[in-house]
Design an enzyme around this catalytic site. Structure first.
Site, PDB file in Angstrom:
ATOM      1  N   HIS B 121     -49.264  -9.528 -21.580  1.00  0.00           N
ATOM      2  CA  HIS B 121     -48.196  -8.900 -20.793  1.00  0.00           C
ATOM      3  C   HIS B 121     -47.983  -9.765 -19.543  1.00  0.00           C
ATOM      4  CE1 HIS B 121     -46.406  -5.851 -18.108  1.00  0.00           C
ATOM      5  NE2 HIS B 121     -46.154  -5.126 -19.176  1.00  0.00           N
ATOM      6  N   ASP B 201     -57.541  -6.776 -19.928  1.00  0.00           N
ATOM      7  CA  ASP B 201     -56.388  -5.902 -19.759  1.00  0.00           C
ATOM      8  C   ASP B 201     -56.578  -4.689 -20.666  1.00  0.00           C
ATOM      9  OD1 ASP B 201     -54.009  -4.579 -19.662  1.00  0.00           O
ATOM     10  OD2 ASP B 201     -52.748  -6.307 -20.164  1.00  0.00           O
ATOM     11  N   GLN B 204     -53.370  -0.973 -22.626  1.00  0.00           N
ATOM     12  CA  GLN B 204     -53.078  -0.340 -23.919  1.00  0.00           C
ATOM     13  C   GLN B 204     -54.338   0.228 -24.569  1.00  0.00           C
ATOM     14  OE1 GLN B 204     -50.086   0.250 -25.158  1.00  0.00           O
ATOM     15  NE2 GLN B 204     -49.040  -0.862 -23.520  1.00  0.00           N
ATOM     16  N   LYS B 227     -50.051   5.455 -18.688  1.00  0.00           N
ATOM     17  CA  LYS B 227     -50.038   5.251 -20.141  1.00  0.00           C
ATOM     18  C   LYS B 227     -51.099   6.108 -20.831  1.00  0.00           C
ATOM     19  CE  LYS B 227     -48.610   0.379 -19.784  1.00  0.00           C
ATOM     20  NZ  LYS B 227     -47.165   0.401 -20.000  1.00  0.00           N
ATOM     21  N   CYS B 367     -41.992  -7.060 -21.721  1.00  0.00           N
ATOM     22  CA  CYS B 367     -42.720  -7.745 -20.644  1.00  0.00           C
ATOM     23  C   CYS B 367     -43.758  -8.706 -21.201  1.00  0.00           C
ATOM     24  CB  CYS B 367     -43.374  -6.752 -19.681  1.00  0.00           C
ATOM     25  SG  CYS B 367     -42.187  -5.737 -18.807  1.00  0.00           S
TER      26      CYS B 367
END
Lengths: 158, 410
Positions: B121, B201, B204, B227, B367
């Site tokens: 991202h 990251d 997600q 999220k 993104c």
């Protein structure tokens, strides 16, 4: 506002059966490439100018090609029909009429815009206005580039 | 027993209609919807306990501080971290920026390599690019294979330089869904350089997979609350306390100091050193409630539910003439964000028509422009599932794609 305003039958027809869509135009005087990185649209416009009357150069032929949404491709198709055969100065004026229409500032030269008039409803979808303008702005840039004595111009919009 | 049909009832917005049709919300990878428990926790905080934290001596200030710190403790437990290493940020993006500015910018220099991947991202690309000119390190990217996985040979070639000082990658791609073998990757980079710092990251993965930051081998884990059923404006940087302790602050102001004179300042202890100014207190409380909600469902059950949806959705999408699904085909190797292309149709047109069918999907580059370009397109359409999505909604997605195809192809 309904989906029919966005995707009228005339627009879908230009999308499914585009006019003057071709990967090349032989010969041509100027080639512009416009892209919109935000939506990934890519558009090539090639323009051949008829200079038989040096005081009033005319759009002899135009070909567009590209990758983009239905609105952008259909609008480029409708643009191509509206500008071919017109003096460059007149076609630029028509481009300005289309731009004003897309910004909700009334419809001028309705008869000359031909199927371009069908895009009027898109003015109600602000995020899609730039899609409808892509082809016309590329054409305008082609005329400007030609007038500046150059034969190639690449533009990144957003 | 995990029942999405029952779970849906906890989410007020999912009861509404769009364009006269029941909302089929398939854009949770962009932001998730919020259960009533989260909305109530935020409202109750303002109605009953609102005050600033860590300062006042009155009852409300104590209760607000307790609520805020309790949220930190629960978020820490949710990812297996020490609460001292949980810095509340606005989102994952801010968490990456803290690591870029306070760690990479001050520790790395010419000759060092920051290694990201082509799958990231923009939030895990741009912060490194911003500090790179000043720090002088080299920024490189692990290549991605055509089927949307990290190229391990390509990784090893860069590691062989012996100069990789920071490695960062997503645990789960927001575009192709790929679940990266983060623990294995962390092992590889540390085998090449024992002191390499590993940044993960989790934007997600944390909402969708059971997460243990130590098992991941991460020195830093970045994620966003919105999220994972929480509100916007709150996220976390989870870091090893000894690393955070040694880092200079990112933003300066109140809360992050222990003493200020006009000549200089000594900084507060972690994590407060990185939480300058009044934090997003109600949002942190909301995130705490979201974590409680997910804990009650059980993250193993959440994951099993999404695998079950993928087992229906992937074959159904692939069966549609002209549809290409990007990323791994095996539900066990991927998350519930499914990007696809429909031959001859632009994602913005697909998204517009599907919206009229009540189906909310994302169209664009998500993104992650470098990755989407690698897939051979400028944009894709993405359907992403979460705890409240049902098999019936998978069918609605498939129907909406067929409607879209008929609309444009006549």
């Amino acid at each position: 506002m309904s989906l029919d305003d966005l995707y009228q039958e005339i627009i879908l027809d230009h999308y499914r059966s585009p006019r003057n869509r071709s990967a090349d135009l032989d010969p041509h005087d100027v080639h512009v490439h416009h892209s919109n990185p935000l939506c990934g649209d890519e558009l090539d416009v090639r323009l051949r100018v008829d200079r038989s009357d040096p005081t009033a150069p005319t759009v002899d032929a135009l070909a567009f090609d590209g990758d983009g949404c239905a609105i952008s491709m259909a609008s480029a198709s409708a643009m191509s029909e509206a500008v071919v055969g017109r003096k460059l100065s007149d076609a630029e004026d028509l481009t300005e009429a289309f731009r004003l229409m897309m910004h909700g500032e009334g419809v001028k030269r309705e008869d000359d815009l031909l199927d371009g008039v069908a895009f009027q409803g898109i003015a109600k979808f602000p995020v899609r206005v730039k899609c409808a303008l892509l082809g016309w702005m590329a054409f305008k840039d082609a005329v400007t580039t030609y007038a500046a004595g150059r034969d190639e111009h690449r533009v990144t919009n957003d | 027993m995990f029942d999405a049909t029952t779970i849906r009832k906890d989410f007020p917005v999912l009861q509404r209609q769009v364009h006269g049709r029941p909302l089929v919300y398939l854009d949770s990878a962009a932001t998730s919807q919020k259960p009533q428990a989260v909305l109530d926790a935020i409202t109750r905080f303002y109605e009953e306990r609102n005050a600033n934290v860590h300062r006042g001596v009155h009852a409300l200030a104590e209760e607000a501080t307790e609520a805020y710190e309790s949220a930190r403790t629960r978020v820490a437990r949710f990812v297996g971290a020490d609460p001292r290493g949980v810095v509340f940020t606005r989102n994952a993006t801010e968490a990456f920026n803290i690591v870029a500015y306070s760690w990479a910018r001050t520790r790395l220099g010419p000759g060092d390599i920051v290694l990201s991947t082509q799958m990231e991202h923009h939030a895990n690309i741009v912060p490194w690019q911003l500090v790179q000119p000043e720090a002088g390190f080299e920024l490189r990217y692990v290549p991605v294979t055509p089927d949307g996985r990290l190229d391990i040979d390509g990784l090893e070639r860069i590691l062989a330089t012996g100069r990789v000082k920071l490695f960062t990658c997503t645990a789960m791609s927001n575009v192709v869904g790929t679940i990266n073998p983060v623990a294995d990757l962390a092992g590889r980079v540390r085998a090449a350089n024992r002191d390499c710092v590993v940044v993960v990251d989790g934007a997600q993965s944390v909402p969708h997979l059971p997460t243990d930051v130590l098992a991941l081998g991460a020195d830093f884990l970045c994620f966003s609350g919105h999220k994972m059923l929480g509100p916007t404006g709150i996220g976390a940087l989870v870091g090893k306390p000894e690393l955070l302790d040694a880092m200079p602050p990112f933003l300066g102001g109140g809360e992050m100091i222990s003493n200020v004179t006009l000549e200089g300042t000594t900084f507060n202890e972690i994590p407060y050193k990185f939480e300058a100014g009044t934090p997003a207190i109600a949002e942190a409380v909301g995130l705490g409630a979201a974590v409680d909600y997910l804990d009650a469902l059980g993250m193993d059950a959440v994951r099993a539910h999404e695998v079950a949806l993928l087992e229906v959705a992937l074959p159904a999408l692939l069966a549609i003439d002209g549809v290409t699904v990007h990323g791994p085909r095996d539900p066990h190797e991927r998350g519930a964000a499914v990007s696809f292309s429909v031959a001859g149709l632009h994602p913005h047109d697909i998204g517009t028509i599907m919206d009229r069918e009540g189906v909310a999907v994302r169209a664009g580059h998500h993104c992650a422009k470098p990755l989407v370009r690698l897939l051979g397109s400028a944009a894709t359409t993405r359907a992403s599932f979460y705890v409240y999505n049902t098999v019936d909604e998978v069918a609605a997605l498939v129907d909406a794609i067929e409607v879209t195809k008929r609309f444009f192809n006549g």
